[in-house]
Design a protein around this motif. Sequence first.
Motif, PDB file in Angstrom:
ATOM      1  N   ALA A  92       4.509   5.641 -15.882  1.00  0.00           N
ATOM      2  CA  ALA A  92       5.536   6.152 -16.795  1.00  0.00           C
ATOM      3  C   ALA A  92       5.129   6.024 -18.256  1.00  0.00           C
ATOM      4  O   ALA A  92       5.874   6.440 -19.146  1.00  0.00           O
ATOM      5  N   ALA A  93       3.963   5.476 -18.515  1.00  0.00           N
ATOM      6  CA  ALA A  93       3.537   5.184 -19.887  1.00  0.00           C
ATOM      7  C   ALA A  93       2.400   6.094 -20.328  1.00  0.00           C
ATOM      8  O   ALA A  93       1.634   6.626 -19.518  1.00  0.00           O
ATOM      9  N   GLU A  94       2.308   6.244 -21.645  1.00  0.00           N
ATOM     10  CA  GLU A  94       1.121   6.844 -22.248  1.00  0.00           C
ATOM     11  C   GLU A  94       0.129   5.721 -22.492  1.00  0.00           C
ATOM     12  O   GLU A  94       0.441   4.754 -23.183  1.00  0.00           O
ATOM     13  N   ARG A  95      -1.066   5.866 -21.936  1.00  0.00           N
ATOM     14  CA  ARG A  95      -2.030   4.770 -21.992  1.00  0.00           C
ATOM     15  C   ARG A  95      -3.428   5.305 -22.300  1.00  0.00           C
ATOM     16  O   ARG A  95      -3.721   6.477 -22.059  1.00  0.00           O
ATOM     17  N   ALA A 123      -7.176   6.269 -21.823  1.00  0.00           N
ATOM     18  CA  ALA A 123      -7.865   6.739 -20.627  1.00  0.00           C
ATOM     19  C   ALA A 123      -8.803   5.666 -20.111  1.00  0.00           C
ATOM     20  O   ALA A 123      -9.431   4.948 -20.880  1.00  0.00           O
ATOM     21  N   ARG A 124      -8.856   5.530 -18.794  1.00  0.00           N
ATOM     22  CA  ARG A 124      -9.829   4.638 -18.190  1.00  0.00           C
ATOM     23  C   ARG A 124     -11.224   5.228 -18.384  1.00  0.00           C
ATOM     24  O   ARG A 124     -11.367   6.424 -18.630  1.00  0.00           O
ATOM     25  N   GLN A 173     -14.353  11.105 -19.715  1.00  0.00           N
ATOM     26  CA  GLN A 173     -15.183  12.289 -19.672  1.00  0.00           C
ATOM     27  C   GLN A 173     -14.334  13.532 -19.448  1.00  0.00           C
ATOM     28  O   GLN A 173     -14.601  14.586 -20.008  1.00  0.00           O
ATOM     29  N   ARG A 174     -13.294  13.410 -18.612  1.00  0.00           N
ATOM     30  CA  ARG A 174     -12.432  14.556 -18.349  1.00  0.00           C
ATOM     31  C   ARG A 174     -11.499  14.823 -19.521  1.00  0.00           C
ATOM     32  O   ARG A 174     -11.222  15.954 -19.867  1.00  0.00           O
ATOM     33  N   VAL A 208      -3.933   9.088 -21.923  1.00  0.00           N
ATOM     34  CA  VAL A 208      -3.417   9.819 -20.767  1.00  0.00           C
ATOM     35  C   VAL A 208      -1.900   9.820 -20.870  1.00  0.00           C
ATOM     36  O   VAL A 208      -1.290   8.750 -21.007  1.00  0.00           O
ATOM     37  N   PRO A 209      -1.253  10.975 -20.826  1.00  0.00           N
ATOM     38  CA  PRO A 209       0.206  11.014 -20.935  1.00  0.00           C
ATOM     39  C   PRO A 209       0.863  10.458 -19.684  1.00  0.00           C
ATOM     40  O   PRO A 209       0.189  10.226 -18.669  1.00  0.00           O
ATOM     41  N   PRO A 210       2.173  10.218 -19.717  1.00  0.00           N
ATOM     42  CA  PRO A 210       2.867   9.757 -18.507  1.00  0.00           C
ATOM     43  C   PRO A 210       2.596  10.692 -17.335  1.00  0.00           C
ATOM     44  O   PRO A 210       2.577  11.917 -17.498  1.00  0.00           O
ATOM     45  N   GLN A 211       2.393  10.099 -16.175  1.00  0.00           N
ATOM     46  CA  GLN A 211       2.080  10.882 -14.982  1.00  0.00           C
ATOM     47  C   GLN A 211       3.308  11.200 -14.144  1.00  0.00           C
ATOM     48  O   GLN A 211       3.200  11.906 -13.138  1.00  0.00           O
TER      49      GLN A 211
END
Length: 317
Positions: free
Chosen positions: A222-225, A227-228, A233-234, A247-250
């Motif tokens: 639920a969080a913006e975090r 990127a791993r 790369q993506r 990465v935006p909330p999923q």
Amino acid sequence: MADSELATRAPESDAQDTNTPSSSGSPALASAPTNPPMTEHCTSDRPLPTGQSSTGELTKLNDIDVYISKPADYPHTPSRLLLLLTGGTGLHSVNNQIQADRFASEGYVVVMPDLFGGDPAPNSRLTAAEIGETSATMGAAGAGGGPSSSSLLDVFKVKALETAKTFLIDMWLARHTEEKVMPILEKVLEGARDEFADAVSHGSGVYAVGYCFGARYVLLLAAERPARPGQQQRQGRDEEANRSATVPPQIKAGALAHATLVSKGDFVGLKAPLSVVCVEDDPVFPDEVRIAGEEYMSENGVEHEVQVYPGVPHGEC
């Protein structure tokens, strides 16, 4: 989400319908231990009602084992997609499967992934071999004792078994970290968005509910975090800010019940609306963590509701 009774009842314990929520305040967000212990509610299923069984199917989605349950009239009637994240009892728990079926009866296509790669949490009861080995050790230790040695030995055995259970759980938790679980969820979400694109579109996104171990991952989704490493790369790089892309909330919205392994920092970055159900004085979801999370959500405009049930143990809200 579905009705509150369905969303908040733990699959592995009976609900306590007579409890009423209480309110709480909100101190500042701070750090907290990230590995509180798990209770027996986290690793044990309640007995199933006679004759009750699950109705969905075990299959694979993007090479991940999942349990899928669909509304009876799907796809003829539009449905929404729900990601169900389990406690330690995992994918093959019939209680968890029945919970998925109940959500499906409320109009959700339910995807319940195996978060543990076929390795659910050790049951709250040790295996017969482990109990026998421990008992033999304790018996040897107590041989030749005085008149009170029997009662002391019984206490020692109980303590030894409790220690063994804790050791097994700790070893299991070490095998199933965020670094292992998040890639599983990313693959499942990718596959679900493709396989059930109609349900995702109808709900304008993916919904999620998590219990116990799985509850923390609802927070993370639920969080913006940031990127791993595998996602950078993506996602590319944010060159202007000279930092990794985020990465935006999923998920569109989430619900979590009797969470465990949650730290105050897990609330940072929350964007999606959340419903949180917990119990008062929960040793594995301490009041200080919950209250700090409430304050963070309030201060950052995250739509949320929090229900706290007094007088019941972890897992029975």
